[in-house]
Design a protein around this motif. Structure first.
Motif, PDB file in Angstrom:
ATOM      1  N   GLY A  59      69.664 107.501 -30.008  1.00  8.93           N
ATOM      2  CA  GLY A  59      70.141 107.557 -28.628  1.00  8.93           C
ATOM      3  C   GLY A  59      71.607 107.186 -28.539  1.00  8.93           C
ATOM      4  N   ARG A  60      72.153 107.319 -27.329  1.00  8.86           N
ATOM      5  CA  ARG A  60      73.571 106.983 -27.153  1.00  8.86           C
ATOM      6  C   ARG A  60      73.827 105.494 -27.378  1.00  8.86           C
ATOM      7  NH1 ARG A  60      73.451 111.115 -22.535  1.00  8.86           N
ATOM      8  NH2 ARG A  60      74.317 112.907 -23.617  1.00  8.86           N
ATOM      9  N   ASN A  61      72.767 104.677 -27.308  1.00 13.13           N
ATOM     10  CA  ASN A  61      72.943 103.248 -27.601  1.00 13.13           C
ATOM     11  C   ASN A  61      72.913 102.977 -29.100  1.00 13.13           C
ATOM     12  OD1 ASN A  61      70.248 103.517 -28.239  1.00 13.13           O
ATOM     13  ND2 ASN A  61      69.479 102.126 -26.659  1.00 13.13           N
TER      14      ASN A  61
ATOM     15  N   ILE B 274      65.005 105.913 -31.463  1.00 17.87           N
ATOM     16  CA  ILE B 274      64.031 105.872 -30.371  1.00 17.87           C
ATOM     17  C   ILE B 274      62.854 106.785 -30.694  1.00 17.87           C
ATOM     18  CG2 ILE B 274      63.703 106.364 -27.892  1.00 17.87           C
ATOM     19  CD1 ILE B 274      66.748 105.959 -27.536  1.00 17.87           C
TER      20      ILE B 274
ATOM     21  N   CYS C 164      68.513 112.090 -24.733  1.00 22.06           N
ATOM     22  CA  CYS C 164      69.173 111.210 -23.775  1.00 22.06           C
ATOM     23  C   CYS C 164      69.458 111.980 -22.494  1.00 22.06           C
ATOM     24  CB  CYS C 164      70.490 110.668 -24.344  1.00 22.06           C
ATOM     25  SG  CYS C 164      70.255 109.342 -25.541  1.00 22.06           S
TER      26      CYS C 164
ATOM     27  N   CYS D 249      71.586 110.990 -19.232  1.00 19.36           N
ATOM     28  CA  CYS D 249      71.625 109.536 -19.035  1.00 19.36           C
ATOM     29  C   CYS D 249      72.776 108.880 -19.811  1.00 19.36           C
ATOM     30  CB  CYS D 249      70.292 108.959 -19.503  1.00 19.36           C
ATOM     31  SG  CYS D 249      70.234 107.174 -19.506  1.00 19.36           S
ATOM     32  N   THR D 250      73.417 107.909 -19.197  1.00 16.29           N
ATOM     33  CA  THR D 250      74.431 107.108 -19.899  1.00 16.29           C
ATOM     34  C   THR D 250      74.265 105.636 -19.506  1.00 16.29           C
ATOM     35  OG1 THR D 250      75.983 107.584 -18.107  1.00 16.29           O
ATOM     36  CG2 THR D 250      76.217 108.926 -20.086  1.00 16.29           C
ATOM     37  N   ARG D 251      73.016 105.255 -19.158  1.00 23.44           N
ATOM     38  CA  ARG D 251      72.781 103.897 -18.648  1.00 23.44           C
ATOM     39  C   ARG D 251      73.226 102.810 -19.615  1.00 23.44           C
ATOM     40  NH1 ARG D 251      66.885 104.825 -15.987  1.00 23.44           N
ATOM     41  NH2 ARG D 251      67.712 106.472 -14.715  1.00 23.44           N
ATOM     42  N   CYS D 252      72.928 103.010 -20.897  1.00 25.79           N
ATOM     43  CA  CYS D 252      73.273 101.954 -21.857  1.00 25.79           C
ATOM     44  C   CYS D 252      74.786 101.739 -21.886  1.00 25.79           C
ATOM     45  CB  CYS D 252      72.739 102.290 -23.247  1.00 25.79           C
ATOM     46  SG  CYS D 252      73.139 103.942 -23.798  1.00 25.79           S
TER      47      CYS D 252
ATOM     48  N   VAL E 130      67.621  98.752 -20.485  1.00 19.57           N
ATOM     49  CA  VAL E 130      67.939  99.732 -19.435  1.00 19.57           C
ATOM     50  C   VAL E 130      67.535 101.156 -19.825  1.00 19.57           C
ATOM     51  CG1 VAL E 130      69.896  98.390 -18.547  1.00 19.57           C
ATOM     52  CG2 VAL E 130      70.307 100.177 -20.284  1.00 19.57           C
ATOM     53  N   CYS E 131      67.128 101.326 -21.071  1.00 20.68           N
ATOM     54  CA  CYS E 131      66.869 102.687 -21.562  1.00 20.68           C
ATOM     55  C   CYS E 131      65.529 103.196 -21.036  1.00 20.68           C
ATOM     56  CB  CYS E 131      66.876 102.689 -23.095  1.00 20.68           C
ATOM     57  SG  CYS E 131      66.445 104.297 -23.785  1.00 20.68           S
ATOM     58  N   PRO E 132      65.517 104.358 -20.396  1.00 22.60           N
ATOM     59  CA  PRO E 132      64.247 104.865 -19.859  1.00 22.60           C
ATOM     60  C   PRO E 132      63.164 105.021 -20.929  1.00 22.60           C
ATOM     61  CG  PRO E 132      66.102 106.217 -19.123  1.00 22.60           C
ATOM     62  CD  PRO E 132      66.650 105.231 -20.102  1.00 22.60           C
ATOM     63  N   TRP E 133      63.538 105.316 -22.154  1.00 22.26           N
ATOM     64  CA  TRP E 133      62.541 105.484 -23.222  1.00 22.26           C
ATOM     65  C   TRP E 133      61.928 104.144 -23.616  1.00 22.26           C
ATOM     66  CZ3 TRP E 133      60.915 110.189 -24.190  1.00 22.26           C
ATOM     67  CH2 TRP E 133      61.783 111.263 -23.982  1.00 22.26           C
TER      68      TRP E 133
HETATM   69  S1  SF4 Z   1      69.873 104.428 -21.973  1.00 21.38           S
HETATM   70 FE1  SF4 Z   1      69.980 106.644 -21.658  1.00 21.38          FE
HETATM   71  S2  SF4 Z   1      71.791 107.277 -22.861  1.00 21.38           S
HETATM   72 FE2  SF4 Z   1      71.225 105.233 -23.558  1.00 21.38          FE
HETATM   73  S3  SF4 Z   1      69.899 105.597 -25.321  1.00 21.38           S
HETATM   74 FE3  SF4 Z   1      68.553 105.405 -23.534  1.00 21.38          FE
HETATM   75  S4  SF4 Z   1      68.268 107.528 -22.809  1.00 21.38           S
HETATM   76 FE4  SF4 Z   1      70.004 107.525 -24.206  1.00 21.38          FE
END
Ligand code: SF4
Ligand code: B12
Ligand code: SF4
Length: 391
Positions: free
Chosen positions: A152-154, A158, A205, A208-211, A264-267
């Protein structure tokens, strides 16, 4: 009769691993990302990351006879703490992975056991290389290549059903096992980078850019790029010396590791697995004042066998001082004054900083009294800066 690969996977599952995948050995698919990361100095003082880069780039440099990489994933109990605890600045936050017995001690012996199984099946006399965060191997890269999950972007690996609350382990073996399909990029009408995993699940991802926005320190400098020098996990665990002064206010009350970019990650947020908590959850959100009172034997007794031992007492109490400074409650002043006389300069220096943040006449007088007797240059500077902070 099931193939050797199938028997190995069945054995791994029987041993309690949640994910197992296999890939052929070769150059790590994203080795260039490592080179770039090192060139930018994002590893900070983790010198082990800059050593043996050739081995990290290609595991055949570690063991030329390696033919396959077996990658194992084990989920760990995801957050069980009440939300109010995350919002209580008088308590220290410990990353979930560190709540309980050290994962190296729990997983590595089982990798050796899995290798013993393989050796018994094949009659091989030599031992495989088994690593859990313990060798020059790009574990996430290989996990993705073995189809276990997507990155993921973090920067975390995942799995769509388990989130990123996973430990990884890697075995380099000489057997030619049947490789799993790597995580494959697929094209969807949305156009977002999307992956099909070996088990057929889809992960992305998306937009999404929540992380990236939630990271308290701006450590995720770009999607898929983490500057460890800014990461709370690095600052509270890996960094041995003082925490840079400008970073301290950003740490909040994290005292060992950080879970924000996973929380914060939806996954991951939705994948709170129903494993029994290792212990009383409150043990893992301890009172900061109680922690600062720990002497060496009490520290050892409390944290023996957990990953927290890595920071040692001086590292953990350094972090606790920072968290107390961020909490800012004058109730902490007497115990911080005591910490101004701790045998460890690292703790004395950070206690001075916390006193400077909290302020007040008692704090000022204690700092003024400590300065003339202080021999350590770093602590003297911290006391002076703390007094300046108080104006
Ligand atoms: S928070 Fe969003 S962008 Fe960051 S790893 Fe999770 S899905 Fe990807
Ligand atoms: C050094 C290290 C750290 C450092 C640096 C982290 C980092 N992101 O690099 C610090 C101390 C900050 C850290 C923190 C944590 N860590 Co750590 N760490 C490691 C270690 C030892 C090496 C990681 C590494 O090689 N970094 C170098 C950079 C360049 O690699 P990378 O970020 O992983 O990126 C790779 C891929 O993402 C890929 N890539 C790059 N760009 C792109 C782009 C795309 C599109 C794709 C698909 C791939 C890709 O290429 C890179 C090179 O292979 C590994 C164990 C190991 N030997 O692998 C554990 C490991 C990564 N850590 C782990 C854990 C649990 C954590 C924490 C969650 C602990 C915590 N709660 O505090 C945090 C997570 C912070 C985060 N967001 O990464 C687990 C991760 C499990 C998972 N699900 O991903 C590992 C695998 C340990 C283990 N055996 O379980 N860690
Ligand atoms: S672990 Fe914390 S500090 Fe590090 S990148 Fe994630 S959110 Fe940022």
């Amino acid at each position: 009769m099931a193939s050797l690969t199938e028997r190995l996977k069945a054995k791994a599952r029987e041993m309690g691993f949640d994910l197992v995948g296999i890939t052929s050995v070769g150059p790590a698919p994203h080795a260039d990302a490592l080179a770039e990361w090192l060139a930018r100095g994002y590893h900070g003082e983790m010198r082990y990351m800059a050593r043996h880069v050739d081995r990290r780039r290609d595991p055949r440099r570690i063991i030329p006879e390696a033919r396959s990489i077996v990658v194992l994933g084990e989920r760990y109990a995801a957050p069980t703490l009440p939300t109010a605890v995350y919002d209580d600045p008088s308590r220290g936050l410990i990353a979930v992975y560190a709540q309980g017995r050290d994962y190296h001690d729990r997983i590595r012996p089982r990798l050796f056991e899995l290798d013993a199984f393989l050796r018994q099946e094949t009659g091989r006399a030599t031992h495989a290389r088994c690593y859990v965060d313990t060798g020059p191997v790009l574990e996430r890269d290989w996990a993705m290549q073995a189809g276990l999950g997507f990155i993921g972007r973090n920067t975390c690996l995942i799995h769509p059903s388990l989130g990123s609350w996973l430990f990884l382990g890697v075995m380099l073996v000489p057997e030619e096992l049947e490789p799993d399909p790597p995580a494959q990029p697929i094209t969807l009408p949305s156009g977002y980078l999307t992956w099909r995993l070996a088990d057929g699940r889809i992960g992305t991802c998306g937009r999404c850019t929540r992380c990236l926005s939630a990271c308290p320190t701006g450590a995720l400098v770009d999607a898929y790029v983490l500057n460890a020098r800014r990461c709370i996990s690095y600052l509270t665990i890996e960094l041995r010396g003082p925490i840079p002064r400008e970073m301290r206010p950003l740490l909040g009350h994290w005292i060992f590791g950080c879970d924000v970019c996973q929380l914060v990650c939806p996954w991951s947020r939705r994948r709170v697995v129903s494993l029994p908590p290792a212990d009383d959850p409150m043990l893992w959100a301890p009172s900061l004042l109680e922690l600062l009172a720990l002497d060496e034997p009490a520290f050892r007794q409390r944290f023996r066998g957990t990953p927290i031992m890595r920071a040692k007492r001086r590292g953990l109490l350094r972090n606790v001082c920072v968290a107390i400074g961020n909490w800012g409650d004058p109730i902490a002043v007497p115990i911080l004054i005591r910490a101004l006389h701790d045998p460890e300069p690292l703790i004395r220096g950070h206690a001075a900083w916390a006193l400077g943040r909290i302020g007040g006449s008692a704090a000022r007088e204690a700092l003024a009294r400590a300065l003339p007797a202080e021999q350590d240059a770093f602590v003297r500077e911290e006391i002076q800066v703390a007094m300046e902070m108080m104006g």
